[in-house]
Design a protein around this motif. Sequence first.
Motif, PDB file in Angstrom:
ATOM      1  N   PHE A   6       2.467  -5.817   1.756  1.00  0.00           N
ATOM      2  CA  PHE A   6       2.361  -5.193   0.441  1.00  0.00           C
ATOM      3  C   PHE A   6       0.992  -5.445  -0.176  1.00  0.00           C
ATOM      4  O   PHE A   6       0.427  -4.556  -0.813  1.00  0.00           O
ATOM      5  CB  PHE A   6       3.461  -5.704  -0.492  1.00  0.00           C
ATOM      6  N   VAL A   7       0.455  -6.629   0.006  1.00  0.00           N
ATOM      7  CA  VAL A   7      -0.870  -6.936  -0.547  1.00  0.00           C
ATOM      8  C   VAL A   7      -1.919  -6.024   0.070  1.00  0.00           C
ATOM      9  O   VAL A   7      -2.797  -5.515  -0.629  1.00  0.00           O
ATOM     10  CB  VAL A   7      -1.217  -8.421  -0.324  1.00  0.00           C
ATOM     11  N   GLU A   9      -1.385  -3.001   1.298  1.00  0.00           N
ATOM     12  CA  GLU A   9      -1.167  -1.674   0.716  1.00  0.00           C
ATOM     13  C   GLU A   9      -1.672  -1.622  -0.725  1.00  0.00           C
ATOM     14  O   GLU A   9      -2.239  -0.626  -1.152  1.00  0.00           O
ATOM     15  CB  GLU A   9       0.320  -1.301   0.758  1.00  0.00           C
ATOM     16  N   TRP A  10      -1.448  -2.686  -1.483  1.00  0.00           N
ATOM     17  CA  TRP A  10      -1.894  -2.756  -2.877  1.00  0.00           C
ATOM     18  C   TRP A  10      -3.412  -2.621  -2.969  1.00  0.00           C
ATOM     19  O   TRP A  10      -3.944  -2.022  -3.904  1.00  0.00           O
ATOM     20  CB  TRP A  10      -1.426  -4.063  -3.484  1.00  0.00           C
ATOM     21  N   GLY A 113       5.115  -0.778  -0.522  1.00  0.00           N
ATOM     22  CA  GLY A 113       3.770  -0.226  -0.348  1.00  0.00           C
ATOM     23  C   GLY A 113       3.762   1.288  -0.327  1.00  0.00           C
ATOM     24  O   GLY A 113       2.837   1.923  -0.840  1.00  0.00           O
ATOM     25  N   LEU A 116       4.221   2.586  -3.841  1.00  0.00           N
ATOM     26  CA  LEU A 116       3.154   2.210  -4.761  1.00  0.00           C
ATOM     27  C   LEU A 116       2.417   3.432  -5.305  1.00  0.00           C
ATOM     28  O   LEU A 116       2.121   3.496  -6.500  1.00  0.00           O
ATOM     29  CB  LEU A 116       2.166   1.271  -4.062  1.00  0.00           C
TER      30      LEU A 116
END
Length: 131
Positions: A6-7, A9-10, A113, A116
């Motif tokens: 997720f980080v 993708e962020w 992700g 997002l």
Amino acid sequence: MLGPIFVREWLTVPRRTRHYAVRTAYLGFLWVLGLTVWQVFVGWSQATSLADNAHFGLRLFKLIAEVQLAFILFFAAISAASAITQEKDRRTFILLLMTDLRSYEIVLGKLLGSLLQIALLIVGMVPVSFW
């Protein structure tokens, strides 16, 4: 908490040119929708009163909320379903499984992700709602 997927993708989703194009097209569509509703309810040639503006604002908010809900439900399902399949197509899913990550970190990271971009579209629509 959400894991390294997720980080990643962020950090990468908001920087893609596709994201800028989608956000611009979405807000442009909402702007055209607002102008169309104004044309239907008020028109360009007549003077408006406060009651006309209030009626227009209520109708516009309801219409934008319904359109946005329909778009978000449709694109969220497509985006979430394609999150893992894109990894399989790029043949990087096996590499994800070989890492030290837990299965829920992989699934939640890819799911959140993929959602997002849709969440950022909702945040970008907030100023249009206050218009």
